[in-house]
Design an enzyme around this catalytic site. Structure first.
Site, short mmCIF file in Angstrom:
data_model
loop_
_atom_site.label_atom_id
_atom_site.label_comp_id
_atom_site.label_asym_id
_atom_site.label_seq_id
_atom_site.Cartn_x
_atom_site.Cartn_y
_atom_site.Cartn_z
N GLY A 30 42.96 33.19 35.60
CA GLY A 30 44.39 33.35 35.42
C GLY A 30 45.07 32.03 35.21
N CYS A 55 49.17 43.76 41.62
CA CYS A 55 50.35 42.89 41.60
C CYS A 55 51.01 42.86 42.97
CB CYS A 55 51.34 43.36 40.55
SG CYS A 55 52.82 42.31 40.47
N ASN A 94 38.03 37.62 40.67
CA ASN A 94 39.26 36.97 40.24
C ASN A 94 39.86 36.24 41.44
OD1 ASN A 94 42.60 38.11 39.69
ND2 ASN A 94 41.66 36.40 38.63
N ASP A 107 41.51 31.98 42.14
CA ASP A 107 41.15 30.57 42.35
C ASP A 107 39.99 30.08 41.47
OD1 ASP A 107 43.11 30.37 44.23
OD2 ASP A 107 41.78 30.55 45.96
#
Length: 330
Positions: A224, A100, A200, A202
């Site tokens: 995502g 994050c 992960n 794009d």
């Protein structure tokens, strides 16, 4: 004894997204088809303090889906205690957040800030692995910045500590979501470890997923924000890349029915007042996909009565969604 490798079918996963991947949304994505869905990030200290609303983030719905619960924290023992708590709640997998980039997270030495202190991060990882019997996975970025691209050595140390799968977002923390995800850079992590590696960043459709897998050598992809307003996207990628059954993408009345059901589930899960507020972002993404006219969109998002919103959903989702939509993904 070496644990059996984690396998998922299909290897297309829903990424953890704060305020988004709650139980109603995860359940909807899972019904279309996904190898794994991950809860929104749960702060270990907030979970242990039983702060109102935090436990709901990890709400599993085990009668519906298997969920990985993502935990964030900066100290080993609270993370271990939180891991034991969510394992007791029924979590089948626990994911450690080291990716994050949000300032409020990294300022607390959590999330991707842990990549700046690998020795400390390793103690945290070891504590979580030792605390539970369920598999523990890890999600990171490529590094803190371009001068600290240390995902590969961290991944190797995490594997040695017992982590069973590693997901890499193809950006550094300091990039946040700017520029493009560097899928090729993920290959260094894949070559450093034997556990599955998931790419992960794009991945907004099947072509991006195919390219990410080719460049990274990864074992699967995690989607995502590309799935916002398109809960069938993971199933579509699984169909195009892995030969799974094609999802029935709703249109017109079927789209309105799906959105209304999702809205109703959010009202049930959160209660009417909070549910109506939390649902607005999802309704907005659905209307983005449907290209709903601006005046009708505004009416949906500003309606004060739940019954009015249901009536407007039926109209707002009837528009032609054939035009390709541009998305950015976590």
């Amino acid at each position: 004894m070496t644990a059996d490798p984690l396998t998922f079918d299909p290897p297309v996963f829903l990424a953890p997204m704060a305020g988004i991947t709650d139980l109603p949304y995860r359940s909807l994505v899972a019904r279309f088809g996904a190898g794994l869905v991950v809860s929104e990030m749960v702060a270990s200290q907030e979970l242990l303090s039983r702060r109102p609303g935090v436990r709901e983030k990890a709400e599993l719905g085990l009668d519906v889906i298997g969920t990985s619960v993502q935990l964030a924290g900066r100290e080993a023992e609270p993370m271990a205690e939180a891991a034991r708590m969510v394992e007791a709640m029924g979590a089948r997998i626990i994911d450690i957040n080291m990716g994050c980039p949000a300032k409020k997270v990294t300022q607390g030495a959590s999330g991707s800030a842990l990549m700046k202190t690998p020795d400390h991060a390793l103690r945290l990882i070891e504590a979580v692995v030792d605390a539970v019997k369920v598999p523990v996975t890890l999600k990171t970025r490529l590094g803190w910045d371009d001068n600290m691209l240390n995902a590969a050595p961290i991944a190797k140390r995490a594997e040695d500590a017992g982590v069973r799968m590693i997901t890499i977002h193809g950006r550094t923390r300091c990039q946040f979501y700017k520029g493009r995800a560097d899928w090729a850079a993920i290959r260094a992590v894949k070559e450093a470890v034997n556990v599955p590696v998931i790419a992960n960043g794009d991945i907004v459709g099947s072509e991006e997923a195919r390219t990410a897998l080719r460049l990274s050598g990864a074992d699967g992809v995690m989607v995502g924000r590309g799935a916002q307003g398109r809960p069938w996207l993971l199933a579509q990628i699984a169909h195009d890349l892995h030969g799974r059954s094609a999802p029935m993408i709703p249109k017109g009345a079927a789209m309105a029915e799906m959105v209304a059901e999702h809205y109703d589930e959010m009202l049930r899960f959160y209660g009417a007042d909070l549910g109506a507020k939390v649902a607005r972002k999802h309704l907005g993404w659905y209307m983005d996909y449907c290209d709903t006219p601006s005046d009708l969109r505004r009416a949906v998002l500003t309606a004060r009565e739940v019954n009015t919103t249901f009536d407007l959903i039926a109209e707002a989702m009837q528009y032609d969604a054939a035009a390709p939509q541009t998305r950015v993904a976590a």
